[in-house]
Design an enzyme around this catalytic site. Structure first.
Site, PDB file in Angstrom:
ATOM      1  CG  ASP A 136      -3.512   6.584   1.582  1.00 34.81           C
ATOM      2  OD1 ASP A 136      -4.455   7.066   2.234  1.00 34.81           O
ATOM      3  OD2 ASP A 136      -3.344   6.792   0.372  1.00 34.81           O
ATOM      4  CG  ASP A 173      -9.235  17.065   6.870  1.00 38.49           C
ATOM      5  OD1 ASP A 173      -9.162  18.021   7.665  1.00 38.49           O
ATOM      6  OD2 ASP A 173      -8.618  17.044   5.788  1.00 38.49           O
ATOM      7  CE  LYS A 198      -8.069   0.359  -1.805  1.00 34.10           C
ATOM      8  NZ  LYS A 198      -8.338   1.663  -2.479  1.00 34.10           N
ATOM      9  N   GLY A 199      -8.798   3.103   4.611  1.00 38.00           N
ATOM     10  CA  GLY A 199      -8.042   3.563   5.773  1.00 38.00           C
ATOM     11  C   GLY A 199      -8.461   2.973   7.106  1.00 38.00           C
ATOM     12  CD  GLU A 248     -13.348   7.701   7.247  1.00 33.16           C
ATOM     13  OE1 GLU A 248     -12.601   6.726   7.067  1.00 33.16           O
ATOM     14  OE2 GLU A 248     -13.810   8.395   6.324  1.00 33.16           O
ATOM     15  CG  ASP A 249      -8.925   6.821   7.826  1.00 34.45           C
ATOM     16  OD1 ASP A 249      -9.942   7.525   7.687  1.00 34.45           O
ATOM     17  OD2 ASP A 249      -8.094   6.637   6.912  1.00 34.45           O
ATOM     18  CE  LYS A 306      -5.559  16.197   9.496  1.00 34.09           C
ATOM     19  NZ  LYS A 306      -5.031  16.238   8.093  1.00 34.09           N
ATOM     20  CG  PHE A 365      -1.186  14.292   5.151  1.00 34.41           C
ATOM     21  CD1 PHE A 365      -2.469  14.557   4.700  1.00 34.41           C
ATOM     22  CD2 PHE A 365      -0.591  13.092   4.793  1.00 34.41           C
ATOM     23  CE1 PHE A 365      -3.143  13.665   3.893  1.00 34.41           C
ATOM     24  CE2 PHE A 365      -1.269  12.180   3.983  1.00 34.41           C
ATOM     25  CZ  PHE A 365      -2.543  12.468   3.533  1.00 34.41           C
ATOM     26  CB  VAL A 366      -1.325  11.576  10.633  1.00 33.79           C
ATOM     27  CG1 VAL A 366      -0.986  12.705  11.593  1.00 33.79           C
ATOM     28  CG2 VAL A 366      -2.828  11.492  10.420  1.00 33.79           C
TER      29      VAL A 366
END
Ligand code: 5GP
Length: 188
Positions: A164, A108, A48-49, A104-105, A136, A157-158
């Site tokens: 979220d 990582d 959902k990001g 994509e948000d 990241k 962690f953002v």
């Protein structure tokens, strides 16, 4: 976990303001407009990001595009990628012979994007590229190519602007770094 009522107790510092994010969307939108000129890309949003980023990004793209969504999950409610990526909700669109752009948000470990890219190629997409807001690199577990990104971020962690923490804080209009003590509390 409180929602957004005690946000000063949750956020350590602001990393990207609304304006910073807007500038990233404008720059990426201009680049994508050039790169997808004359094409009819399918924009695949990773739920959902990515929803906030996707809706801002596509409005900066002057391209004849179509949009679909896919929900793939590897994190669950935790903070570290399980590495076990699964499809929670699939696309409705056939990707065969399509130029696909995954939005994509944040990338990582790279496992989620790798899974999506491999799957869409296997389904016969003509091209599969990705555009992520935040890159990241510290925990990357593969050599996935991230064709487009808004900004690099460190190993922190953002949250906010779609990102979220335990399903909260997506609706912050900026992106902030979560206080380490909040993470520790949640891990107890
Ligand atoms: P990857 O498979 O690349 O390890 O994970 C990608 C997903 O992990 C992202 O779509 C996002 O849901 C989650 N993720 C990774 N880093 C962060 C972060 O700093 N904040 C939040 N909120 N989610 C993150």
């Amino acid at each position: 976990m409180p929602k957004n009522d005690n946000i000063d107790n949750i956020i350590d510092h602001k990393l990207f303001s609304e304006d910073d994010i807007h500038q990233m969307c404008v720059r990426l939108g201009q680049q994508l407009t050039k790169d997808y000129a004359g094409k009819n890309p399918l924009i695949v949003g990773a739920l959902k990001g990515a929803i906030f980023f996707l809706t801002d990004l596509v409005r900066e793209m002057d391209v004849k595009e179509q949009i679909d969504f896919m929900d793939v999950s590897s994190y669950g409610d935790g903070l570290e990628s399980s590495g076990n990526v699964k499809i929670v909700s699939d696309l409705a669109t056939d990707v065969k012979d399509r130029d696909v752009l995954i939005v994509e948000d944040i990338v990582d470990t790279g496992l989620t994007l790798q899974f999506m890219k491999d799957l869409l190629k296997k389904r016969g997409a003509k091209s599969v590229k990705c555009c992520v807001l935040l890159n990241k690199e510290a925990n990357r577990k593969n050599d996935i190519e991230v064709e487009y990104y808004g900004s690099k971020v460190g190993n922190e962690f953002v949250v906010g602007y779609g990102l979220d923490f335990m399903s909260f804080y997506r609706n912050l209009s900026y992106i902030g770094v979560l206080k380490p003590e909040v993470i520790k509390l949640a891990q107890k």
